[in-house]
Design an enzyme around this catalytic site. Structure first.
Site, PDB file in Angstrom:
ATOM      1  N   SER A  22       0.838  -1.199   0.000  1.00 19.08           N
ATOM      2  CA  SER A  22       0.000   0.000   0.000  1.00 19.08           C
ATOM      3  C   SER A  22       0.876   1.254   0.000  1.00 19.08           C
ATOM      4  CB  SER A  22      -0.920   0.011   1.228  1.00 19.08           C
ATOM      5  OG  SER A  22      -0.144   0.011   2.408  1.00 19.08           O
ATOM      6  N   ASN A  23       2.190   1.059   0.021  1.00 22.93           N
ATOM      7  CA  ASN A  23       3.145   2.159   0.163  1.00 22.93           C
ATOM      8  C   ASN A  23       3.806   2.487  -1.187  1.00 22.93           C
ATOM      9  OD1 ASN A  23       5.464   3.745   0.716  1.00 22.93           O
ATOM     10  ND2 ASN A  23       5.618   2.893   2.775  1.00 22.93           N
TER      11      ASN A  23
ATOM     12  N   LYS B 173       7.672   3.036  -1.069  1.00 24.13           N
ATOM     13  CA  LYS B 173       8.439   1.791  -1.037  1.00 24.13           C
ATOM     14  C   LYS B 173       8.488   1.190  -2.442  1.00 24.13           C
ATOM     15  CE  LYS B 173       8.109  -0.730   2.733  1.00 24.13           C
ATOM     16  NZ  LYS B 173       7.729  -1.760   3.741  1.00 24.13           N
TER      17      LYS B 173
ATOM     18  N   GLU C  43      -1.484  -8.053   8.105  1.00 26.70           N
ATOM     19  CA  GLU C  43      -0.206  -8.076   8.809  1.00 26.70           C
ATOM     20  C   GLU C  43      -0.429  -8.700  10.174  1.00 26.70           C
ATOM     21  OE1 GLU C  43       3.487  -5.221  10.082  1.00 26.70           O
ATOM     22  OE2 GLU C  43       2.449  -4.887   8.206  1.00 26.70           O
TER      23      GLU C  43
ATOM     24  N   ASP D  72       8.917  -6.499   3.886  1.00 32.13           N
ATOM     25  CA  ASP D  72       8.616  -6.094   5.245  1.00 32.13           C
ATOM     26  C   ASP D  72       9.944  -5.710   5.875  1.00 32.13           C
ATOM     27  OD1 ASP D  72       6.162  -5.916   6.956  1.00 32.13           O
ATOM     28  OD2 ASP D  72       7.511  -6.894   8.361  1.00 32.13           O
TER      29      ASP D  72
ATOM     30  N   GLY E 145       9.251   7.529   5.954  1.00 35.81           N
ATOM     31  CA  GLY E 145       9.482   6.550   6.999  1.00 35.81           C
ATOM     32  C   GLY E 145      10.526   7.022   7.994  1.00 35.81           C
ATOM     33  N   TYR E 146      11.380   6.093   8.400  1.00 37.50           N
ATOM     34  CA  TYR E 146      12.414   6.387   9.383  1.00 37.50           C
ATOM     35  C   TYR E 146      13.691   6.964   8.757  1.00 37.50           C
ATOM     36  CZ  TYR E 146       9.582   3.749  12.750  1.00 37.50           C
ATOM     37  OH  TYR E 146       8.576   3.317  13.573  1.00 37.50           O
TER      38      TYR E 146
ATOM     39  N   HIS F   7      19.453  -1.551   3.623  1.00 41.70           N
ATOM     40  CA  HIS F   7      19.002  -2.900   3.942  1.00 41.70           C
ATOM     41  C   HIS F   7      18.099  -3.438   2.831  1.00 41.70           C
ATOM     42  CE1 HIS F   7      16.146   0.072   5.240  1.00 41.70           C
ATOM     43  NE2 HIS F   7      15.223  -0.831   5.491  1.00 41.70           N
ATOM     44  N   ARG F   8      17.251  -2.570   2.297  1.00 38.00           N
ATOM     45  CA  ARG F   8      16.338  -2.965   1.211  1.00 38.00           C
ATOM     46  C   ARG F   8      17.133  -3.318  -0.047  1.00 38.00           C
ATOM     47  NH1 ARG F   8      12.936   1.098   1.726  1.00 38.00           N
ATOM     48  NH2 ARG F   8      11.811  -0.140   3.244  1.00 38.00           N
TER      49      ARG F   8
END
Length: 188
Positions: A12-13, A16, A40, A69, A142-143, A167-168
């Protein structure tokens, strides 16, 4: 004319999706976006959450897909928010996280990419260590404005090359190698 994609990214993002699309394009993989809310489950395991989300996504999309995720794990908060990162971001946001921290600001980001089609359910994870900044820095989602990766003085939001070290990126790189190897051997 209908666009054909190798696989779909289900989320839904849109932020991302845009990031994942840019990264996978560098590996020669074209993805489409299937926008939907996914179930989730509450779990301490990102991998369990990702697998459940991938199965839910496949039941809706019916095409080969990946989901992602991730979690932000802060040492001084015993790994919190971890797999609850999305909920925590929606409720207290970056400012709330900053208010929780004192001196120990060590953290890590973990990403799990899960591929699903009719016969495969495969996960790929990666982590990056870093720290939580003392204030919001940069304009990101996000963060990203509070996470500073190891060996950097800038947050993800301030970095121009975030998509080459995150990380992604690392998890998508593992997935891409697996996916392209399977395609070459006609195993997908």
């Amino acid at each position: 004319m209908q666009q054909l994609f190798d696989i779909y990214f289900v989320s839904s993002n849109k932020h991302k999706y845009q990031e994942v699309k840019k990264i996978l394009n560098t590996f020669g993989i074209e993805i489409g976006f299937f926008k939907t809310e996914l179930e989730e489950i509450q779990s301490n395991s990102l991998k369990d959450i990702a697998k459940k989300k991938a199965k839910d996504a496949f039941s809706k999309c019916k095409k080969p897909l990946i989901i992602e995720d991730d979690g932000l794990f802060i040492d001084s908060l015993s790994g919190f928010p971890g797999p609850y990162s999305s909920y925590v971001f929606q409720t207290i946001g970056n400012v709330g996280i900053l208010n929780l921290l004192k001196n120990n600001r060590k953290a890590k980001f973990e990403s799990i990419i899960t591929f699903c089609d009719k016969k495969n359910l495969q996960s790929f994870n990666a982590k990056i260590s870093g720290t939580i900044s003392k204030s919001l820095k940069g304009k990101g989602w996000g963060y990203d404005p509070i996470f500073t990766p190891i060996n950097s003085s800038k947050t993800f939001a301030e970095l121009k090359n975030k998509n080459q070290l995150s990380h992604r990126y690392k998890a998508l790189k593992k997935f891409s190698k697996w996916y392209l190897d399977r395609q070459e051997s006609n195993d997908l």
